[in-house]
Design an enzyme around this catalytic site. Structure first.
Site, PDB file in Angstrom:
ATOM      1  N   HIS A 196       0.825  -1.208   0.000  1.00  0.00           N
ATOM      2  CA  HIS A 196       0.000   0.000   0.000  1.00  0.00           C
ATOM      3  C   HIS A 196       0.860   1.259   0.000  1.00  0.00           C
ATOM      4  O   HIS A 196       1.639   1.482   0.922  1.00  0.00           O
ATOM      5  CB  HIS A 196      -0.888  -0.025   1.247  1.00  0.00           C
ATOM      6  CG  HIS A 196      -1.866   1.086   1.351  1.00  0.00           C
ATOM      7  ND1 HIS A 196      -1.962   1.880   2.468  1.00  0.00           N
ATOM      8  CD2 HIS A 196      -2.816   1.530   0.482  1.00  0.00           C
ATOM      9  CE1 HIS A 196      -2.931   2.759   2.302  1.00  0.00           C
ATOM     10  NE2 HIS A 196      -3.463   2.567   1.099  1.00  0.00           N
ATOM     11  N   HIS A 251      -0.995  10.956  -1.921  1.00  0.00           N
ATOM     12  CA  HIS A 251      -2.281  10.502  -1.393  1.00  0.00           C
ATOM     13  C   HIS A 251      -3.236  11.640  -1.068  1.00  0.00           C
ATOM     14  O   HIS A 251      -4.384  11.652  -1.526  1.00  0.00           O
ATOM     15  CB  HIS A 251      -2.074   9.647  -0.144  1.00  0.00           C
ATOM     16  CG  HIS A 251      -3.360   9.181   0.474  1.00  0.00           C
ATOM     17  ND1 HIS A 251      -4.017   9.905   1.438  1.00  0.00           N
ATOM     18  CD2 HIS A 251      -4.115   8.067   0.246  1.00  0.00           C
ATOM     19  CE1 HIS A 251      -5.125   9.262   1.788  1.00  0.00           C
ATOM     20  NE2 HIS A 251      -5.202   8.150   1.085  1.00  0.00           N
TER      21      HIS A 251
END
Length: 289
Positions: free
Chosen positions: A39, A81
């Site tokens: 991730h 992100h």
């Protein structure tokens, strides 16, 4: 003559089907442990969404990595992100008067000046926010596979077209690379757009649609990728019972699974993949569980 014509037609149809059907390694239908996806790279061990993070995933022996794509003020795609630069860079120090420091309000050149690693560890000071082009070239260099998230698409009209175009320019839309690429989003319209732009791409919807909604999502999405805390074995079975846009059952990648107990639990539900900040921990749990 007729037989040859029929054979030629069948060959053409099969060839077209092969070109339109993705061959994602993660969705090959093999029986075994779930695919482990790092991730934002191996983000427990290196600053997230950086080249250092995917290098670390490769060093740990993981081929699948995940990232997040957003767009700068001057139209460049970057890998980060948050919609703000504040958490993972030193933007407040470099540009103190530009709060709230949104990605969309900075040019690519300005973002390239920022330190995206010092917040994580002094060892990573000077690490930069990569452009998507830089990132794709490092993924290719590392022989990795990518789960790419289109982040906040409502902030960046046309980002799907731009992302697909860049992937094509970098050689990632040929048959060989399509087996190493999944594009996902929390925005169903964004996933639908990607599917329309490039039907051969493997796509994923991030979230947990109701069982009644699954057939609707299956028109444009190959996977349903929910939070592992929101699912059950019954839900995963319901997802698997639905056929996706490429004639295979829908897949399930659960996120974000960072400890052994969660890995065992999610794997027990029958998920196809586990998205994790600690891929080594999950791999060990799966091999010993």
């Amino acid at each position: 003559m007729y037989a040859r014509a029929v054979a030629a037609t069948a060959t053409a149809i099969l060839g077209t089907a092969a070109l339109l059907s993705p061959t994602s390694d993660a969705l090959a239908g093999e029986v075994g442990e779930p695919t482990v996806v790092a991730h934002r790279g191996a983000s427990a061990y290196a600053p997230e969404n950086t080249l250092a993070s995917i290098d670390k995933a490769a060093q740990l022996g993981f081929s699948w990595v995940e990232n997040d794509v957003q767009r700068t003020r001057d139209g460049q795609l970057v890998v980060i992100h948050d919609d703000s630069l504040r958490r993972t860079t030193n933007v407040e120090d470099v540009f103190p008067g530009r709060a709230p420091w949104k990605v969309k309000d900075f040019t690519a050149a300005e973002i390239a000046r920022l330190d995206a690693g010092g917040w994580f560890s002094p060892a990573y000071a000077g690490t930069r926010v990569p452009t998507l082009k830089q990132y794709m070239r490092r993924v290719e260099h590392n022989h990795e596979k990518l789960l790419l998230e289109v982040k906040n698409p409502k902030l960046y009209p046309g980002i799907e077209q731009q992302t697909v175009r860049l992937l094509g320019n970098e050689g990632w839309l040929d048959r060989r690379h399509l087996g190493r690429l999944i594009v996902q989003s929390f925005d169903a319209d964004s996933v639908r757009t990607v599917h329309k732009l490039k039907p051969a791409l493997t796509t994923a919807y991030l979230g947990t649609p109701s069982v009644a909604q699954l057939r609707q999502y299956a028109r444009f999405s190959d996977l349903i990728n929910p939070s592992y805390g929101s699912i059950s074995a019954r839900y995963v079975s319901a997802v698997h019972a639905v056929t996706g846009p490429h004639g295979r059952r829908l897949g399930v990648f659960a996120w974000t699974v960072d400890d052994a107990a969660s890995a065992w639990k999610a794997a027990g539900y029958g998920v196809d993949g586990l998205i994790t900040n600690r891929p080594d921990v999950v791999r060990t749990a799966l091999s010993t569980g």
